[in-house]
Scaffold this active site. Structure first.
Site, PDB file in Angstrom:
ATOM      1  CB  THR A   1      -1.435  -3.501  -5.641  1.00  0.00           C
ATOM      2  OG1 THR A   1      -0.428  -2.490  -5.621  1.00  0.00           O
ATOM      3  CG2 THR A   1      -1.767  -3.912  -4.205  1.00  0.00           C
TER       4      THR A   1
ATOM      5  CE1 TYR B   1      -4.505  -1.384  -4.274  1.00  0.00           C
ATOM      6  CE2 TYR B   1      -4.212   0.967  -4.585  1.00  0.00           C
ATOM      7  CZ  TYR B   1      -4.076  -0.167  -3.803  1.00  0.00           C
ATOM      8  OH  TYR B   1      -3.540  -0.075  -2.566  1.00  0.00           O
TER       9      TYR B   1
ATOM     10  CG  HIS C   1      -1.258  -2.895   1.392  1.00  0.00           C
ATOM     11  ND1 HIS C   1      -1.692  -3.306   0.159  1.00  0.00           N
ATOM     12  CD2 HIS C   1      -1.579  -1.575   1.457  1.00  0.00           C
ATOM     13  CE1 HIS C   1      -2.274  -2.300  -0.484  1.00  0.00           C
ATOM     14  NE2 HIS C   1      -2.211  -1.232   0.289  1.00  0.00           N
TER      15      HIS C   1
ATOM     16  CB  SER D   1      -1.045   5.116  -5.425  1.00  0.00           C
ATOM     17  OG  SER D   1      -2.311   4.513  -5.289  1.00  0.00           O
TER      18      SER D   1
ATOM     19  CE  LYS E   1       3.129  -1.951  -2.538  1.00  0.00           C
ATOM     20  NZ  LYS E   1       1.894  -2.035  -1.767  1.00  0.00           N
TER      21      LYS E   1
END
Lengths: 369, 369, 369, 369
Positions: C171, C145, C264, C121, C240
């Site tokens: 995402t 992100y 999520h 992540s 995603k």
């Protein structure tokens, strides 16, 4: 308290403050001896059908209607030529001496006081004549468990006629006793005689289990038997224990003047549908040829409403009434009927249905619950 | 109590007062050692399929029929050319020495005493011949877990034939052991040898886990294997572990003379359907070409009824019988069969079905539960 | 134990004996501090969607197939041009330092040891390069992100490329944080910095809540953003947080080379469908144009199987892995993957599916549960 | 604390840290006296409808949309010509003095502070003018329980107009009180007078039960009454208590300028559908002719979203607000509205809906839950 053969019978006599019918069971359990309570409350096998009898009412919903320009709905109805102040009636139920020393006599008094229709069972603790007298002129039906001994059937039909019964309810779903686990666990045997059996050779039921009592009754019932009984008596014959359109039509063909949709309160075949779930289809098949009585699982005013709106003309119940009998005698019985009828009146007003005929045409919907 | 390799085996021998089969589990748990009980009772993964095997019976309901002019229904049936007093049979189940010192010998005695059909497992605690002898002439089937060693298969088939087995049940759903969490938690290894494995090179199972035992069996099974076994033995071959119409037809094409619908009691693939939920579709595909045996989740007379009415010719069960074995030996086993058959008889009477053929044509309905 | 800013990090390192993944949560709760555990385990609002993510797998059932002539099924697969030993992969998840002192470095080691695919992540506790190095050559994906600061996005994409990431997971379902009640109750603020944020002006996340962290990210994301990122990097971009066929097609139109179906883990919009329940429709719309990754609620081998058979090419999970990380470090992570893959192998054998391609064509049925 | 006629009223005044609205009930129960709490929280009969009012929202799911190129969604809306900062409004609810010494005055202050729309009940503890004044210029609606005394209706309508009410909400589903068991158990009688009843002959409600209060209101309401009221006042009349397309169209035909879909929070007819479950069909029938207000069971931001996406223009609630009133006075009320609107904003962002108009066109799906 009255003690008969070691069995402690309630002899209470008082009006009850009833919040709702389901709450009566726990109170009644405190004062009805274990064996009697198991007999009254129990169902068969794992009680799936018993449990779903009440839950099934949640499968359809009453659409509340406003703007209907009505108030003070009337629960009066006319069924089988009888003017009744409520469509709620007492279902025939055996051995009410288990709940109260005065048995069906007190029940009949309470039911009459509430303006409702009484039905007494062949296996009642008090005799046909005694029970009928207690009603003091109010209408009563007599329920027949057919005996293998035809003369016994005839004498009961004669006695019912003589006592003023307005119809015969012929039970056809009890050719053998359902597998009732509570009775087996308690090794339950009736401590109190069944009055209508006293004068006959088969014994009065005292000291016997329900298995033996049913075994002495007819275990082979056909449409011909319905016809034979309908031919013998000039009272209308209502066939009780119908759960399929097929049996309803067979019974009507054989001379039945009423159909009583019931699964015996979940006490006979377990694993069958909730009685409410087959009502509408049976009503469709019956198509107003004869009136329909419904029982099994009725505990709330909304249940009565939904049954009427699904095709029933009369809605019967027994267990909550018997609990009221134990807790308050004739007055307790009256309280149960008044409570349930009061709930029905509220539901009628809020559904915008001014009378029972309007209830029968009320809109129900079936959602995904 | 008998202690073998530190494992405490029941040696009780008595008739049981059984209220219902589900209640046996808690009683049996008290006397079967933890590892053995986990092996017997457990399912795979989170046991969703195990749990739904029984719950699935609630998805259809038996329509009770009255006015059917019948009494004293008969549970007699003829399947695979055998006259049987009940359609309820013992499912093949391994290692019954975990529950009782006399193992399958006592089971076979009890099953025979109840007039039912026995099936013994390859992995039984007692040998084919011993178990067969205990049945004292009553019919028996032998269940085969196919070995990688073909000569072993032949010798088992020979021995079964010699012992008088009437059919071979070939299990095809256990090419690897399901993920049984209880066995993993208990680190369970069979404390008692498996009699049929004793004379073979692979060891008798003692001290092994089910994983190792299955690993020594065939893990690759095809329609050709069914054919090879059907060709070798002149006994009818019934293929067990079928959960789809596709596999049923494949097996019949390969020479199967019976289809055994089962998900191994929820012990193999978890996340698959309840076995009852696929029965009707498989029966439709089989279309009476060969008889169908059904198991998985059967606990009540109404379950047996619903399985028969959905296409089964014989209805098998194991866990409740093994609990009866632990609690009462051969007599306990007999009690379990008699109790379940008694419930079936009541259900048959109340559904208006005079014999097993009538049950097969009974009306089931599927409501919204 | 390692204490950072008063937060107690596990530093365990050991293989785990795992019975099943759901049972890890209670164990992990004992050693992960309350705030961290709430952040990891919690969902949004009343957690309806979180709960149904796992329950939804029960809505379809795997039909077990026998007679399939197979053994030792292979879980190997090739997706995105990568040869993988299992279709089970690590979902990108933030701040794994909350569970273990070595954070994503240990996770990457464990995932690689299990032969699975790692995704890290943007908000990881360890840096892209550190995490990538830990994988020791095993394939890794990097999850982005998107920042409001485009240069930050470019530098992360550059760094990921440099570190050898094989794909970018973008995402798009977290433009604002879901209403996560546990974080609110615990007033949770990250006690540990997020390594990738350290060199940038916005701060490293330490002492901030997830709300503030998400607020510094892009809160307005369009198909154009997907296109801009796809144009910038030559790595395949997987989008995603897709829960509808519409968004899947939008993303593919904008250049996505993979679709990641996920809600999520029930942490963003509550009151939306279980992710598994929308998978099949999205797969139908995607129609094999690009691979599909699926996550949300995966806890059993049968869940992985059902997701693959419903259209997923890779099946991801995070929470159980993070619990394994807390309980056993890299070895714990490896144990979790091995356990789940072992369950998958058993399910594949029992469903008669020899490889992942066969699983994708397995027969599922949808019953009335 | 303020004690009036022995009834202990909260006089708290503080902002609340609210996790979610459902959790307020247990807190409020601690400080609202039993009788008052039972009156506020209770439903009718066995509360099936009350319970399903909230559960029904789970029957449809919001499809989360990403890639929608939006941020900072706006909850502003314009309904009945009023610019409102949120579509969430206060439902009219009687006797808020039961929860707080300042009653509706505090509620109106809090609602106005949150920028929401206030509706006050005929049976409020504070007078129309007092309550209106508290709103300090923010819009308010007045709810009318029609009296049998027409002059009383006229004077209330006049007073509401004079106090600046923007619309009249005419309740038509309460021609008799629902069978509310909590009130019966508590033998509940209003300890505090109802301000609007003080100057009229029928008494101010103090010492009466809800049954008596409803009995003094009109129990017979028709479309003509709607017309008469619509003709008398020049304020728009919104008819409240509609649960069917039929009643909605009747009301519109009679001059209603708004439809208020509600089952009175499950306090009137039990056994009817959840209010949310009939909303979409009513909205279809209304077909944007007039705005729709919805209440019954709203507790989460996702509930508000789903109601809007199913046809509601405004979404009302009362119980959680009254709990906030008890716990924090005007500030508590404000906290409740801000919390719910905050949840709605998050849901809007995650569903990709930039404004209320977009919410109304959002995609809902109905799965098999």
């Amino acid at each position: 308290m009255t003690v008969v053969n070691g069995y402690e019978q309630s002899d209470r006599e008082e009006k009850l403050n009833i919040i709702d019918l389901p709450s009566l069971e726990a109170e009644a359990k405190k004062i009805i001896p274990t064996g009697g309570f198991g007999y009254i409350s129990g169902g068969s096998e794992d009680e799936w059908t018993l449990k779903h009898n009440s839950e099934a009412f949640n499968h359809v919903q009453i659409v509340p209607r406003a703007l209907t320009d009505m108030e003070k709905p009337s629960t009066k109805t006319n069924v089988f030529g009888l003017d009744l102040s409520t469509p709620i009636m007492m279902a025939p139920a055996a051995a009410q001496g288990l709940a109260h020393a005065r048995g069906e006599v007190a029940t009949a008094e309470g039911v009459a006081a509430a303006g409702a229709l009484m039905a007494q069972s062949t296996y009642s603790s008090t005799s046909i004549a005694e029970t009928a007298a207690a009603a003091n002129g109010a209408p009563q039906f007599f329920q027949l468990y057919m005996s293998k001994d035809w003369s016994f059937n005839e004498s009961l039909l004669d006695e019912a006629k003589k006592a003023g019964a307005k119809a015969i309810i012929l039970t056809v779903d009890a050719t053998v006793d359902g597998y009732r686990e509570a009775d087996i666990i308690n090794n339950f045997q009736f401590p109190i005689p069944m009055a209508n059996l006293m004068k006959f050779s088969e014994g009065d039921g005292q000291g016997k289990g329900i298995k033996e009592i049913y075994a002495s009754a007819a275990q082979k019932i056909s449409a011909d038997d319905v016809k034979r009984i309908a031919d013998y008596t000039d009272l209308p014959v209502i066939v009780k224990g119908i759960e399929s359109p097929e049996d309803a039509l067979l019974a009507i063909g054989a001379g039945a003047k009423g159909i009583y949709v019931s699964n015996h309160g979940g006490r006979q075949l377990n694993g069958g549908p909730a009685s409410f779930d087959v009502l509408a289809d049976i009503a469709k098949a019956v198509n107003h040829k004869v009136p329909i009585i419904f029982d099994s699982g009725v505990r709330h005013g909304s249940h009565v409403f939904k049954a009427l709106a699904s095709g029933a003309d009369l809605v019967a119940l027994a267990r909550p009434v018997i609990y009221g009998l134990a807790l308050g005698g004739a007055q307790g019985v009256q309280s149960v009927f008044e409570e349930l009828n009061h709930e029905l009146e509220i539901d009628m007003q809020l559904a915008g249905t001014k009378d029972i005929e309007a209830v029968k045409h009320a809109k129900l919907i079936k959602l995904h619950y």
